[in-house]
Scaffold this motif. Structure first.
Motif, PDB file in Angstrom:
ATOM      1  N   TRP A 120      38.426  40.893  40.177  1.00 56.30           N
ATOM      2  CA  TRP A 120      39.958  41.799  39.577  1.00 56.30           C
ATOM      3  C   TRP A 120      39.451  41.097  38.586  1.00 56.30           C
ATOM      4  O   TRP A 120      39.471  40.904  37.261  1.00 56.30           O
ATOM      5  N   GLY A 121      40.295  39.731  38.826  1.00 57.64           N
ATOM      6  CA  GLY A 121      40.974  38.644  37.513  1.00 57.64           C
ATOM      7  C   GLY A 121      40.079  38.099  37.038  1.00 57.64           C
ATOM      8  O   GLY A 121      39.443  37.796  35.766  1.00 57.64           O
ATOM      9  N   GLU A 122      38.806  38.027  37.516  1.00 57.04           N
ATOM     10  CA  GLU A 122      37.750  37.267  37.016  1.00 57.04           C
ATOM     11  C   GLU A 122      36.671  37.849  36.407  1.00 57.04           C
ATOM     12  O   GLU A 122      36.291  37.257  35.417  1.00 57.04           O
ATOM     13  N   GLN A 123      36.954  39.695  36.665  1.00 59.05           N
ATOM     14  CA  GLN A 123      36.178  40.232  35.386  1.00 59.05           C
ATOM     15  C   GLN A 123      36.653  40.751  34.338  1.00 59.05           C
ATOM     16  O   GLN A 123      35.935  40.104  33.764  1.00 59.05           O
ATOM     17  N   TRP A 124      37.950  40.321  34.181  1.00 55.95           N
ATOM     18  CA  TRP A 124      38.701  40.615  33.119  1.00 55.95           C
ATOM     19  C   TRP A 124      38.363  39.583  32.293  1.00 55.95           C
ATOM     20  O   TRP A 124      38.237  39.243  31.115  1.00 55.95           O
ATOM     21  N   LYS A 125      38.648  37.820  32.730  1.00 55.13           N
ATOM     22  CA  LYS A 125      38.316  36.311  32.331  1.00 55.13           C
ATOM     23  C   LYS A 125      37.486  36.665  31.679  1.00 55.13           C
ATOM     24  O   LYS A 125      37.138  36.507  30.794  1.00 55.13           O
ATOM     25  N   TYR A 126      36.022  37.515  32.725  1.00 58.59           N
ATOM     26  CA  TYR A 126      34.313  37.096  32.101  1.00 58.59           C
ATOM     27  C   TYR A 126      34.628  38.005  30.990  1.00 58.59           C
ATOM     28  O   TYR A 126      33.512  37.598  29.733  1.00 58.59           O
TER      29      TYR A 126
END
Length: 177
Positions: free
Chosen positions: A24-30
């Motif tokens: 979830w965090g990686e999706q927001w960061k991307y």
């Protein structure tokens, strides 16, 4: 020196590809990375909420679809609350922030479930005697609007579902582009 500075950024770029395997965090960061921002698209909706107990709301949202799952934006609108027992009315304008999350079915994403959450405030601009809110009062709101989205011709969308919040409890219908 330049190679030492560029090597970490090249490694980050390789690990930041869009994928369902991201956390979830990686999706927001991307989504907020330079590469992710290239995929941002505007999303505009007009909606009507009709509540049980004399509440209705007309709203306009303008946001950025940051990926195929999420939209962030602003919501502007007008509220009307009618009190049958008195009878009285209060009208207010409002502004807030919203986030929409899509849950797609199928590759073409024609039919999706979604959930909107919005939070904001407004001001009563007209009220008749006996209404709970009086002219000049500041009103705060939050609302949760889950529902079904049908996408047809190009990116024209139809939204339908319940609306739940402290000022509204009813159904909403919207059209988006």
């Amino acid at each position: 020196m330049a190679l030492m500075l560029l090597a970490p950024s090249a490694a980050i770029a390789q690990t930041s590809s869009p994928s369902n395997d991201m956390t979830w965090g990686e999706q927001w960061k991307y989504a907020f990375s330079a590469e992710g921002r290239k995929n941002w698209r505007p999303e505009i909706t007009a909606r009507l909420t009709v509540g049980f107990g004399g509440y209705d709301n007309k709203a306009f949202t303008a946001g950025i679809r940051i990926d195929d799952k999420r939209t962030l934006g602003l919501m502007l609108g007008l509220d009307n609350i009618h009190y049958d027992s008195i009878p009285a009315d209060s009208d207010s304008y409002f502004a807030g922030l919203y986030m929409r999350r899509y849950f797609h079915t199928g590759k073409r994403q024609r039919f999706s479930f979604y959930s909107d959450i919005a939070i904001g405030g407004g001001r009563v601009y007209k009220a008749t005697p006996g209404a709970d809110d009086q002219k000049g009062d500041i009103v705060l709101f939050w609302t949760l609007q889950p529902g079904v989205r049908i996408r047809f011709w190009k990116n024209t969308q139809l939204f339908l579902g319940p609306s739940v919040g402290p000022r509204d409890f009813g159904l909403h219908l919207g059209i988006g582009f």
